[in-house]
Design a protein around this motif. Sequence first.
Motif, PDB file in Angstrom:
ATOM      1  N   GLY A  75       0.913  -1.130   0.118  1.00 26.18           N
ATOM      2  CA  GLY A  75      -0.006   0.069   0.084  1.00 26.18           C
ATOM      3  C   GLY A  75       0.746   1.225  -0.054  1.00 26.18           C
ATOM      4  O   GLY A  75       0.496   2.259  -0.521  1.00 26.18           O
ATOM      5  N   TRP A  76       1.899   1.161   0.804  1.00 28.00           N
ATOM      6  CA  TRP A  76       2.975   2.457   0.734  1.00 28.00           C
ATOM      7  C   TRP A  76       3.370   2.664  -0.725  1.00 28.00           C
ATOM      8  O   TRP A  76       3.570   3.786  -1.054  1.00 28.00           O
ATOM      9  CB  TRP A  76       3.909   2.272   1.742  1.00 28.00           C
ATOM     10  CG  TRP A  76       5.153   3.063   1.749  1.00 28.00           C
ATOM     11  CD1 TRP A  76       6.224   2.962   1.487  1.00 28.00           C
ATOM     12  CD2 TRP A  76       4.936   4.693   1.604  1.00 28.00           C
ATOM     13  NE1 TRP A  76       7.269   3.973   1.432  1.00 28.00           N
ATOM     14  CE2 TRP A  76       6.352   5.108   1.733  1.00 28.00           C
ATOM     15  CE3 TRP A  76       3.857   5.521   2.119  1.00 28.00           C
ATOM     16  CZ2 TRP A  76       6.726   6.543   1.819  1.00 28.00           C
ATOM     17  CZ3 TRP A  76       4.391   7.068   2.150  1.00 28.00           C
ATOM     18  CH2 TRP A  76       5.675   7.355   1.845  1.00 28.00           C
ATOM     19  N   ARG A  77       3.783   1.555  -1.327  1.00 32.58           N
ATOM     20  CA  ARG A  77       4.444   1.774  -2.555  1.00 32.58           C
ATOM     21  C   ARG A  77       3.441   2.107  -3.645  1.00 32.58           C
ATOM     22  O   ARG A  77       3.726   2.731  -4.659  1.00 32.58           O
ATOM     23  CB  ARG A  77       5.183   0.445  -2.998  1.00 32.58           C
ATOM     24  CG  ARG A  77       6.491  -0.106  -2.250  1.00 32.58           C
ATOM     25  CD  ARG A  77       7.012  -1.279  -2.503  1.00 32.58           C
ATOM     26  NE  ARG A  77       8.013  -1.552  -1.782  1.00 32.58           N
ATOM     27  CZ  ARG A  77       8.680  -2.616  -1.759  1.00 32.58           C
ATOM     28  NH1 ARG A  77       8.016  -3.581  -2.094  1.00 32.58           N
ATOM     29  NH2 ARG A  77       9.993  -3.092  -1.035  1.00 32.58           N
ATOM     30  N   ALA A  78       2.143   1.851  -3.537  1.00 31.80           N
ATOM     31  CA  ALA A  78       1.040   2.530  -4.213  1.00 31.80           C
ATOM     32  C   ALA A  78       1.059   3.965  -3.978  1.00 31.80           C
ATOM     33  O   ALA A  78       0.780   4.668  -4.971  1.00 31.80           O
ATOM     34  CB  ALA A  78      -0.155   1.877  -4.028  1.00 31.80           C
ATOM     35  N   MET A 101      -0.632  -1.120 -15.533  1.00 32.34           N
ATOM     36  CA  MET A 101       0.248  -1.908 -14.610  1.00 32.34           C
ATOM     37  C   MET A 101       0.227  -0.976 -13.309  1.00 32.34           C
ATOM     38  O   MET A 101       0.373  -1.393 -11.966  1.00 32.34           O
ATOM     39  CB  MET A 101       1.537  -2.284 -14.803  1.00 32.34           C
ATOM     40  CG  MET A 101       1.624  -3.487 -15.819  1.00 32.34           C
ATOM     41  SD  MET A 101       3.095  -3.869 -16.373  1.00 32.34           S
ATOM     42  CE  MET A 101       2.709  -5.471 -17.337  1.00 32.34           C
ATOM     43  N   GLY A 102       0.093   0.402 -13.427  1.00 40.95           N
ATOM     44  CA  GLY A 102       0.119   1.339 -12.101  1.00 40.95           C
ATOM     45  C   GLY A 102      -1.333   0.909 -11.299  1.00 40.95           C
ATOM     46  O   GLY A 102      -1.408   1.360 -10.280  1.00 40.95           O
ATOM     47  N   ARG A 103      -2.377   0.231 -12.099  1.00 45.23           N
ATOM     48  CA  ARG A 103      -3.512  -0.020 -11.168  1.00 45.23           C
ATOM     49  C   ARG A 103      -3.365  -1.499 -10.707  1.00 45.23           C
ATOM     50  O   ARG A 103      -4.594  -1.887 -10.138  1.00 45.23           O
ATOM     51  CB  ARG A 103      -4.689   0.078 -12.144  1.00 45.23           C
ATOM     52  CG  ARG A 103      -4.924   1.481 -12.951  1.00 45.23           C
ATOM     53  CD  ARG A 103      -5.069   2.585 -11.900  1.00 45.23           C
ATOM     54  NE  ARG A 103      -6.503   2.446 -11.369  1.00 45.23           N
ATOM     55  CZ  ARG A 103      -6.698   3.167 -10.273  1.00 45.23           C
ATOM     56  NH1 ARG A 103      -5.942   4.035  -9.573  1.00 45.23           N
ATOM     57  NH2 ARG A 103      -7.956   3.134  -9.789  1.00 45.23           N
ATOM     58  N   LEU A 104      -2.289  -2.077 -10.655  1.00 49.28           N
ATOM     59  CA  LEU A 104      -2.379  -3.518 -10.177  1.00 49.28           C
ATOM     60  C   LEU A 104      -2.851  -3.770  -8.613  1.00 49.28           C
ATOM     61  O   LEU A 104      -3.381  -4.683  -8.373  1.00 49.28           O
ATOM     62  CB  LEU A 104      -0.746  -4.117 -10.451  1.00 49.28           C
ATOM     63  CG  LEU A 104      -0.568  -4.762 -11.761  1.00 49.28           C
ATOM     64  CD1 LEU A 104       1.040  -4.784 -11.830  1.00 49.28           C
ATOM     65  CD2 LEU A 104      -1.565  -5.540 -12.313  1.00 49.28           C
TER      66      LEU A 104
END
Length: 271
Positions: A75-78, A101-104
């Motif tokens: 979650g932090w990396r998102a 892929m940014g929505r993975l």
Amino acid sequence: MLVVDNLTRRYGARHAVDGVSLRIEPGSFVGVIGRSGAGKSTLLRMINRLADPTGGRILYDGIDVTGLKGAALRGWRARCAMIFQQFNLVGRLDVMTNVLMGRLHQVPSYRSLLKLWPEEDRALALAALESFDMGGFAASRADQLSGGQQQRVAIARALVQEPEIILADEPVASLDPRNTRLVMDALAHANRAYGITVLCNLHSLDLARAYCDRLVGLSAGRVVFDGRGFDLTEDVARTLYGLEAGEVMDRAPPEPLPGRVPARAAEALSA
């Protein structure tokens, strides 16, 4: 607010980052400058938790980022997107899929594997590409694009994560001057239009002065300067750049591309 508190990373007896403490205000555009090997990449990788600190803490809105694991770390990396020097796109896939892929983190694994992306996500990805003049390349393979185009796709991918922070690790190091300006303008747009905090590692002092509200200078893993670009003295530049100091202090900031205004200039025009 992002707080880096006495952050340290050792590799054996060598300190890549040595007791760095910073407070990064939301919505700021911060350039991290210094020579290769100064600790810039290690600092950003620790903030994203791609590398673990040897000591110190990273705090964000009261959350101890250094203690996150599993789903909380994902979650932090998102929330804290990373852009790399070498783009990190999947060359055989089309541009749209790379951006999606940014929505993975928002989509079940089976849907991404089968390319069953929600229409809302496709619309979001296309809008991100259009904002960087890349909408016309949505169906092209990523490996058919130029370096500057690939980096703009990487920024679009970061943007669809809907992050609060973007960490850009030498995003223009391998680009020619025109593509350098395009990529820096894209980062400035993400910062201004969406209020995303940007930390951008740069070797070039002239670029940092042109685009960044604040500069943090690293030398041998330590902070030796923290302030506005035009407050940086020649003595500090020598500490940061050694024999290159005279060259980087004498060069004028680059002109933005027509129709695009760097962040600091935009603020002055609106004042």
